[in-house]
Design an enzyme around this catalytic site. Sequence first.
Site, mmCIF file in Angstrom:
data_model
loop_
_atom_site.group_PDB
_atom_site.id
_atom_site.type_symbol
_atom_site.label_atom_id
_atom_site.label_comp_id
_atom_site.label_asym_id
_atom_site.label_seq_id
_atom_site.Cartn_x
_atom_site.Cartn_y
_atom_site.Cartn_z
ATOM 1 C CG HIS A 53 -5.969 -3.185 0.794
ATOM 2 N ND1 HIS A 53 -5.331 -2.207 0.062
ATOM 3 C CD2 HIS A 53 -6.693 -3.905 -0.100
ATOM 4 C CE1 HIS A 53 -5.657 -2.323 -1.209
ATOM 5 N NE2 HIS A 53 -6.487 -3.343 -1.335
ATOM 6 C CB CYS B 32 -3.360 0.067 5.288
ATOM 7 S SG CYS B 32 -4.390 -0.064 3.819
ATOM 8 C CD GLN C 204 -7.552 -4.399 -4.837
ATOM 9 O OE1 GLN C 204 -7.332 -4.392 -3.628
ATOM 10 N NE2 GLN C 204 -8.504 -5.139 -5.365
ATOM 11 C CB CYS D 191 -0.900 -0.019 1.235
ATOM 12 S SG CYS D 191 -1.660 1.560 1.638
ATOM 13 C CD GLU D 192 0.235 5.237 -4.226
ATOM 14 O OE1 GLU D 192 -0.325 6.329 -4.390
ATOM 15 O OE2 GLU D 192 0.810 4.635 -5.135
ATOM 16 C CG HIS D 193 -2.527 5.638 0.677
ATOM 17 N ND1 HIS D 193 -3.788 5.187 0.338
ATOM 18 C CD2 HIS D 193 -2.153 6.465 -0.328
ATOM 19 C CE1 HIS D 193 -4.155 5.726 -0.808
ATOM 20 N NE2 HIS D 193 -3.190 6.499 -1.233
ATOM 21 C CG HIS D 194 -1.184 3.341 5.789
ATOM 22 N ND1 HIS D 194 -2.319 3.336 5.002
ATOM 23 C CD2 HIS D 194 -1.408 4.259 6.760
ATOM 24 C CE1 HIS D 194 -3.195 4.205 5.478
ATOM 25 N NE2 HIS D 194 -2.675 4.779 6.542
#
Length: 212
Positions: free
Chosen positions: A176, A178, A148, A107-110
């Site tokens: 996910h 996250c 995704q 996940c590119e956010h976390h």
Amino acid sequence: MMNIEAKLVKQALIQQGLETPMLPKEMNPEQKYERIKGLLTEVIGVLGLDLRDDSLARTPHRIAKMYVNEVFSGLDYDNFPNICVIENKMRVDEMVKVSDISLTSTCEHHFVTIDGVAKVAYLPESKVIGLSKINRIVRFFAQRPQVQERLTQQILVAIQTLTETENVAVTIEATHYCVKSRGVMDVNSSTTTTALGGQFKTNPQTRAEFLQ
């Protein structure tokens, strides 16, 4: 060195606004490794961990090596798989579908794990692609920080570009971490995304055959 297939796919993704946001390539893998290793040494120290301990001493090395050579290797198009595409001399015109493709991304956010499976299909026209190459394309784009929805579209465009047909479909079902391991901590939910092109989008029967 980037192969011709990688160049074609990268160009197609840029044109459609689906490329992963990336800065120009300025460091080789060895330089990236050294830089990340140094930064992680600082992060681990800030967290209060003692890198003099034999269990932790090589942790910056391990993470830097993992980032550059494994989990984020898809950021470098030099790692794009060699693709076998042949003329459709067999005149295959029925659906080719590869199911249950194992997929692990980040996940590119976390920067935590996305774990799931992909299903990919296409209706051959002038070209036929080697079956294992579909799995390799999925893996290449999964080995990036991702969302995704973009990952699903990137796989679609890559296979459309290489097979020279719009008739491609991709669906991904993933967990996910996250969501599972932080925040709401929902251990049961999964996310499904679908990208359809050509007849998979316009023909309900073809779409149903793929999705069933």
